[in-house]
Design a protein around this motif. Structure first.
Motif, PDB file in Angstrom:
ATOM      1  N   LYS A  26      -7.944  -8.522   0.645  1.00 31.12           N
ATOM      2  CA  LYS A  26      -8.412  -7.523  -0.314  1.00 31.12           C
ATOM      3  C   LYS A  26      -7.191  -6.850  -0.942  1.00 31.12           C
ATOM      4  CE  LYS A  26     -12.840  -7.860   0.851  1.00 31.12           C
ATOM      5  NZ  LYS A  26     -13.927  -8.283  -0.080  1.00 31.12           N
ATOM      6  N   ASP A  27      -7.439  -6.070  -1.975  1.00 29.09           N
ATOM      7  CA  ASP A  27      -6.345  -5.276  -2.535  1.00 29.09           C
ATOM      8  C   ASP A  27      -5.852  -4.254  -1.508  1.00 29.09           C
ATOM      9  OD1 ASP A  27      -6.382  -6.478  -5.115  1.00 29.09           O
ATOM     10  OD2 ASP A  27      -8.129  -5.251  -5.645  1.00 29.09           O
ATOM     11  N   VAL A  28      -6.817  -3.636  -0.811  1.00 27.02           N
ATOM     12  CA  VAL A  28      -6.490  -2.636   0.203  1.00 27.02           C
ATOM     13  C   VAL A  28      -7.295  -2.921   1.462  1.00 27.02           C
ATOM     14  CG1 VAL A  28      -6.384  -0.174   0.782  1.00 27.02           C
ATOM     15  CG2 VAL A  28      -6.079  -0.908  -1.597  1.00 27.02           C
ATOM     16  N   ALA A  41     -12.012   4.254   0.925  1.00 27.88           N
ATOM     17  CA  ALA A  41     -12.647   3.017   0.477  1.00 27.88           C
ATOM     18  C   ALA A  41     -13.550   3.256  -0.727  1.00 27.88           C
ATOM     19  CB  ALA A  41     -13.446   2.399   1.628  1.00 27.88           C
ATOM     20  N   ILE A  44     -11.363   3.804  -3.852  1.00 23.18           N
ATOM     21  CA  ILE A  44     -10.749   2.545  -4.303  1.00 23.18           C
ATOM     22  C   ILE A  44     -11.784   1.674  -5.002  1.00 23.18           C
ATOM     23  CG2 ILE A  44      -9.721   0.388  -3.472  1.00 23.18           C
ATOM     24  CD1 ILE A  44      -8.420   2.210  -1.232  1.00 23.18           C
ATOM     25  N   TYR A  49     -11.103  -1.691  -7.506  1.00 24.45           N
ATOM     26  CA  TYR A  49     -10.254  -2.550  -6.678  1.00 24.45           C
ATOM     27  C   TYR A  49     -11.015  -2.961  -5.413  1.00 24.45           C
ATOM     28  CZ  TYR A  49      -6.241  -1.732  -9.649  1.00 24.45           C
ATOM     29  OH  TYR A  49      -5.370  -1.719 -10.718  1.00 24.45           O
ATOM     30  N   VAL A  51     -11.659  -3.671  -1.468  1.00 23.59           N
ATOM     31  CA  VAL A  51     -11.277  -2.936  -0.263  1.00 23.59           C
ATOM     32  C   VAL A  51     -12.211  -3.332   0.872  1.00 23.59           C
ATOM     33  CG1 VAL A  51     -12.766  -0.956  -0.867  1.00 23.59           C
ATOM     34  CG2 VAL A  51     -10.818  -0.620   0.678  1.00 23.59           C
ATOM     35  N   ALA A 151      -3.461  -7.803   2.621  1.00 28.33           N
ATOM     36  CA  ALA A 151      -3.626  -6.910   1.475  1.00 28.33           C
ATOM     37  C   ALA A 151      -2.257  -6.573   0.911  1.00 28.33           C
ATOM     38  CB  ALA A 151      -4.356  -5.639   1.886  1.00 28.33           C
ATOM     39  N   GLY A 481      -6.527   7.016  -1.359  1.00 24.87           N
ATOM     40  CA  GLY A 481      -7.154   5.942  -2.123  1.00 24.87           C
ATOM     41  C   GLY A 481      -6.694   5.921  -3.571  1.00 24.87           C
TER      42      GLY A 481
END
Length: 533
Positions: A26-28, A41, A44, A49, A51, A151, A481
């Motif tokens: 994931k991105d984050v 979360a 984000i 994005y 997450v 990530a 975030g």
């Protein structure tokens, strides 16, 4: 029997490695489904994005969804952004205009609603095994079952700070000396005004006879080990469970006898009660629908003082042992007070009016699954929050939100001084709302370039006592975030995020970043109101 689920109540159940690794990218990636992890979360996801939340246990929501329904709020006006939205959702749940206190299942409902609405992936029972880094960046975190999470940005939103530790980021456990950061309220603290023994209570098994040994719960009687006011040590403030109770006969489940019950564990309390003091149930805050949030109050209550020192850096197996000791202690305390014939009948009758709520925590015998980890590791970054921030003696230029609770440390140990039982470590000092630095929620550049730590942030022990509240974790989690998205957009390290850009976005999200002197606030009155619960 309805309480059989308590035997399923565990901190840690080992998982077996899978033959085929599962890779999630994931991105984050957020480790820890605490309120900070959830708001991070959600923010984000709102910004477009990807997450995922990787959660150690079998539920998300941390203490907010595990019995802490009497919000440790501070000033209402200091709460903004998603934290404010959470309480607005709680109000809608109860069909009220405003609602700051709630049942655990109400918090669980709101968090699950958010997760579903934002399509946030949550992976449960994920026990961190290692953190892999390359050139100052975390590349993936690996679980015991072989699952790998990759990530560009990671967040450690756990109460313990396990990711930051495995990433070899600087941290501290315990109480710094006052000299470390030139503080006043840190380190060993004798003479606290609250939660002390109000009567002279003999600490020995046979009263007056030191050779007979100490009563359970008293850890030290050697004067050479007492230390001095303000001295640093390894000790941390006590843990407990925030126990949700009910006095509704239709929902009340009588307190079951714990598996390892030992009535003599409460001999000190019994001696205290017989001296004429009965205050265990004094911090017993009513919640909606005839439920309550029972917290520690007085000299001997739900805090298991001095029995948690190994938790922050302990293995999962050792934490499980400590967890079960706390379950046994707190559940045993309630069973003892409701059933032991040595307890005055009036007290037994009062306690027996209460029980565990049949409609809460059904999978764990109606007992809250999350132990209250009041503090564990605390990161050491470029800026360490101290009591001077809390007292308005130091200001910062890079606020990511406000904390507004008083500096609050529960006791850290129970000792003998001059033949008398004494609790040590309690601090209760009023504050006005103060700003939390962005630099305190990310590591030093030399240690890690792509990690945020909104919970175990960079703070001294006593400053953390004012920061460590669940609404603040929601606030700081959301701000982290936003910062994560800025780092991703601009392809920079978390240290290189421009604060002016971050500030603009935080204000757009409704965060409250500074406290105005024009807002009417009485910190002493707020602190006294807390003790009155």
């Amino acid at each position: 029997m309805e309480t059989l689920g308590i035997e399923k109540l565990h901190y840690y159940v080992p998982t077996t490695k899978k033959s085929e690794k599962r890779f999630i990218k994931k991105d984050v990636i957020i480790y820890g489904g605490t309120p900070a992890g959830i708001t991070a979360a959600v923010q984000i996801a709102r910004l477009g994005y990807s997450v995922a939340i990787v959660e150690f246990s079998q539920q998300v929501g941390g203490m907010t969804a595990s019995g802490l329904g009497a919000t440790d709020l501070g000033a209402e006006e200091a709460v903004g952004g998603l934290a404010k939205e959470f309480y607005q959702e709680i109000a809608r749940y109860y069909q009220k205009e405003k609602q700051w206190i709630f049942e655990p299942k109400a918090a669980h409902y709101v968090f699950q609603k958010w997760i579903k609405e934002h399509n946030i992936a949550v992976y449960y029972r994920q026990h961190l095994e290692k953190v892999l880094t390359i050139k100052g960046k975390i590349t993936e975190i690996v679980m015991e079952d072989g699952s790998c999470y990759q990530a560009d940005i990671f967040m450690d939103c756990s109460y313990e700070g396990d990711v930051l530790a495995k990433a070899n980021i600087s941290y501290f456990v315990g109480r710094e000396s006052n000299a470390t950061y030139k503080e006043v309220y840190n380190g060993i603290q004798f003479g606290g005004l609250h939660h002390k023994f109000e009567k002279w209570i003999d600490p020995y098994k046979k009263e007056g006879d030191a050779k007979s040994g100490l009563l359970p719960g008293i850890t030290e009687d050697d004067p050479s080990l007492l230390g001095y006011q303000g001295q640093g040590d390894h000790r941390i403030q006590a843990y407990n469970f925030r126990i949700c109770l009910t006095n509704d006969p239709e929902k009340r489940v009588p307190f079951p006898k714990p598996a390892n019950y030992c009535a003599e564990q409460y001999q000190l309390l019994l001696r205290y009660i017989h001296s004429g003091v009965w205050d265990v149930f004094k911090l017993h805050t009513m919640l909606p629908n005839r439920k309550s949030d029972l917290n520690n109050y007085g000299a001997f209550s739900t805090d298991y003082i001095g029995m948690n020192y190994d938790w922050p850096e302990g293995s999962y197996e050792h934490r499980e042992e400590i967890f079960q000791q706390h379950v046994n202690y707190d559940l045993g305390l309630l069973y003892f007070l409701a059933n032991d014939k040595r307890v005055p009948i009036s007290i037994r009758a009062e306690v027996a009016e209460w029980g565990l709520p049949r409609d809460e925590f059904m999978e764990t015998g109606h007992w809250p699954p999350q132990l209250y980890i009041r503090e564990a590791r605390r990161m050491i970054s470029d800026y360490v929050m101290t009591d001077r921030n809390c007292l308005g003696q130091a200001s910062i230029h890079d606020s990511v939100g406000l904390a507004s609770y008083h500096m609050d440390s529960h006791h850290c140990r129970r000792v003998v001084i001059d033949g008398r039982c004494v609790n040590e470590g309690d601090v209760q000092v009023p504050t006005s709302p103060f700003s939390i630095s962005y630099r305190s929620i990310r590591p030093q550049l030399s240690e890690c370039r792509n990690l945020f730590v909104p919970v175990c942030l960079s703070s001294s022990h006593i400053a953390y006592g004012a920061i460590r509240m669940e609404p603040v974790f929601m606030i700081v989690g959301q701000s982290a975030g936003v910062a994560a998205v800025l780092a991703l957009k601009n392809k920079v390290s978390v240290q290189e995020v421009q604060y002016n850009d971050l500030r603009t976005e935080l204000l757009r999200c409704g965060q409250v970043l500074e406290w105005s002197a024009e807002i009417e606030d009485d910190p002493i009155k707020r602190m006294q109101a807390t003790f009155g619960r």
